[in-house]
Design an enzyme around this catalytic site. Structure first.
Site, short mmCIF file in Angstrom:
data_model
loop_
_atom_site.label_atom_id
_atom_site.label_comp_id
_atom_site.label_asym_id
_atom_site.label_seq_id
_atom_site.Cartn_x
_atom_site.Cartn_y
_atom_site.Cartn_z
N ARG A 119 61.92 24.81 6.74
CA ARG A 119 60.90 23.78 6.59
C ARG A 119 59.50 24.27 6.92
O ARG A 119 58.52 23.71 6.50
CB ARG A 119 61.23 22.62 7.56
N ASP A 138 83.40 25.24 22.34
CA ASP A 138 82.56 26.39 21.99
C ASP A 138 83.38 27.65 21.70
O ASP A 138 83.04 28.45 20.84
CB ASP A 138 81.60 26.65 23.17
N LYS A 155 80.36 27.19 12.86
CA LYS A 155 80.56 26.15 13.86
C LYS A 155 79.24 25.66 14.45
O LYS A 155 78.29 26.44 14.45
CB LYS A 155 81.49 26.66 14.95
N HIS A 180 87.39 30.55 18.33
CA HIS A 180 87.65 31.98 18.53
C HIS A 180 89.03 32.26 19.15
O HIS A 180 89.78 33.10 18.66
CB HIS A 180 86.58 32.61 19.42
N LYS A 201 85.26 40.87 13.83
CA LYS A 201 85.24 41.98 14.78
C LYS A 201 86.26 43.04 14.35
O LYS A 201 87.36 42.71 13.93
CB LYS A 201 85.54 41.48 16.20
N LYS A 212 82.02 31.66 31.14
CA LYS A 212 80.71 32.26 31.34
C LYS A 212 80.60 32.75 32.77
O LYS A 212 81.28 32.25 33.67
CB LYS A 212 79.61 31.20 31.12
N GLU A 225 82.77 36.34 29.57
CA GLU A 225 81.35 36.71 29.44
C GLU A 225 80.73 36.76 30.82
O GLU A 225 81.10 35.96 31.71
CB GLU A 225 80.62 35.66 28.60
N ASP A 245 84.07 32.27 11.42
CA ASP A 245 84.35 32.40 12.84
C ASP A 245 84.07 33.87 13.11
O ASP A 245 84.83 34.74 12.67
CB ASP A 245 85.82 32.09 13.16
N HIS A 246 82.97 34.16 13.79
CA HIS A 246 82.55 35.57 13.82
C HIS A 246 83.56 36.48 14.52
O HIS A 246 83.56 37.68 14.33
CB HIS A 246 81.12 35.72 14.38
#
Ligand code: BG6
Length: 490
Positions: free
Chosen positions: A51, A237, A150, A242, A184, A337, A218, A179-180
């Site tokens: 935009r 998430d 997602k 995943h 991998k 996390k 993570e 789905d990344h």
């Protein structure tokens, strides 16, 4: 060994949300690497669409900045960057009105014979309006593909509504749900390991495997994303997508062929065979957590901006699969996390040897462990019991047979980022590493009752120390079964 590059067919890629964060971090750098390796054919066009007021020159400068920020200096000679930015273009469009769509149509005019991919790197509420505008502007050709990512819903009902919106505008064969994790390197290697070697498949079942562990840990906190993250939590998430995908690939039956529907049919069967976790079972089989304040940063609740939040940033679960192959072999998954370190891996723990021929002082024989490491240091490790070297009599030690892909396949191999591979698969028309609509719905159908029970107070989040392995109940989840997690970062 240098990765082989097979050029793809001519294509135009339109990235809606082209000035956004994902485009800057992943998509533009990924396309740049593919360009450098000669995979993009002459005349390929990448169009950023957003935009914001910007022209082609502005978007070229933006692209240059993204590459300078997210690609290591040694990997981006100026001549390569100059040549790459010359193939990007910009269209100013508004998803919610007709503004700009004819300009986009002009950029694509006369190029109907090539692959045309629309990547929606925007919030899902714009998916429907953008699909409508693409249709109204007459931009859908037989070779058009639509890429979405997602969140694909936040429960079964919203996922169904989203799927309907997408399938009203496109055929399932044109839809690429990213789905990344599926992009991998090691995830694909899991399939090679299982289905290109005769060694493992006879052992790949509950007769020989005691349990499976899947970890995606993570070390980073939710940080400035806290407010947004708190609307979703780790279950939505990471787990619904995943971790479920990793579980499916580990557990599925061998597909008849490595093609998109054969693989996705098998994954779907796994999702449908998951033991439901409902009602009071949620307290038993699900652990949720939130990190406490640590020396390096504030607590989850502070970052979420809501001291009363019940959203989890850690989940551990024990999952059963009700079929012949897996009955009695649990899958334990965990993600969170601000844990000890960043590591994603799948651990296949084989059963202990049925009988030890050695003297008691040799000690128990620990079951073999196959560790499939997604990150960091992608590789595969098989832990075997061997004789401890030396003249001191028979002692048994556990030692790894270790294959690090980077070392064993040649140091000059660069592991491509997941998005690089997935973008090229979109152009190739290969949906194998993308989720089908029914898979997404099946994963939500299984997660929904768990989330519902959590919303009513089940598995209330426990606090865990920043930089640890997660809440103590996560350790108990395995201890009570006489098992233990592989240490995060071991
Ligand atoms: C994303 C999640 O899908 O995956 C993030 O939204 C998470 O919260 C990320 O950090 C992890 O991806 P990777 O590839 O770094 O393991």
């Amino acid at each position: 060994m240098v990765a082989k590059t097979v050029p793809v067919d001519p294509f135009d890629l339109v990235v809606f949300g082209g000035t956004g964060d994902l485009a800057a971090r992943k998509l533009l750098p990924g396309l740049f690497h593919r360009f450098q390796s000669g995979q993009l054919p002459e005349g390929a066009k990448i169009i950023g669409a957003a935009r914001g007021e910007m022209d082609t020159k502005g978007f070229q400068a933006h692209t240059r900045k993204a590459i300078e920020t997210f690609v290591a200096k040694a990997d981006r000679p100026k001549a390569d960057v100059d040549a790459f930015v010359a193939i990007v273009d910009y269209a100013r469009v508004d998803a919610m009105s007709n503004a700009g769509w004819s300009d986009l149509a002009k950029l694509l005019k006369g190029r109907e014979d090539r692959v045309r991919a629309f990547y929606l790197s925007v919030a899902p509420r714009f998916f429907g309006p953008i699909c409508d505008q693409i249709g109204a502007a007459g931009l859908v050709t037989p070779l058009t593909r639509l890429v979405v990512e997602k969140p694909l819903g936040r429960d079964l009902e919203s996922a169904r509504a989203l799927n309907k919106q997408l399938s009203d505008a496109f055929d399932e064969s044109q839809l690429y749900r990213i789905d990344h994790y599926l992009g991998k390197e090691t995830v694909q290697n899991l399939m090679a390991l299982r289905f290109a070697n005769a060694l493992f498949e006879p052992l790949w079942n509950s007769h020989h495997i005691d349990h499976v562990q899947i970890t995606a840990a993570e070390s980073v906190p939710v940080g400035t994303r806290g407010g947004y993250y708190d609307q979703n939590g780790a279950m939505r998430d990471m787990v619904q997508n995943h971790l479920m995908q990793l579980l499916c690939l580990t557990a599925m039956e061998p597909p008849a062929k490595f093609d998109s529907d054969a693989v996705r049919d098998e994954k779907l069967k796994v999702l449908k065979a998951l033991t439901p976790i409902t009602g009071t079972d949620v307290d038993r089989d699900v652990v949720r957590g939130q990190y406490a304040e640590g020396p390096d940063g504030p607590s989850y609740l502070t970052e979420a901006g809501d001291p009363t939040s019940k959203t989890e940033c850690f989940v551990a679960m024990k999952i059963g699969i009700d079929n012949w192959r897996w009955a009695g072999t649990p899958f334990y998954i965990r993600t969170g996390k601000r844990l000890r370190t960043r590591v994603s891996e799948i651990v296949i723990r084989f059963k202990d040897a049925p009988h030890s021929i050695f003297d008691a002082q040799v000690g128990g024989l620990k079951g073999n462990e196959l560790v499939i490491r997604l990150q960091p240091d992608e590789g595969i490790q098989l832990r075997l019991n061997i004789k401890d070297p030396g003249p001191g009599g028979m002692r048994i030690a556990s030692a790894p047979l270790d294959m690090s892909f980077a070392e064993d396949l040649g140091r000059d191999i660069r592991m491509p980022d997941a998005y690089e591979r997935l973008l090229m698969d979109v152009v190739r028309g290969d949906q194998t590493l993308f989720m089908r609509g029914d898979e997404v719905e099946a994963a939500w159908a299984w997660i929904d009752p768990i989330m519902e029970a959590c919303d009513h107070g089940a598995a209330a989040p426990q606090t865990y120390a920043a930089g640890s392995d997660g809440p103590s109940d996560s350790l108990m989840l395995m201890h009570r079964d006489g098992r233990r997690w592989r240490e995060i970062g071991a």
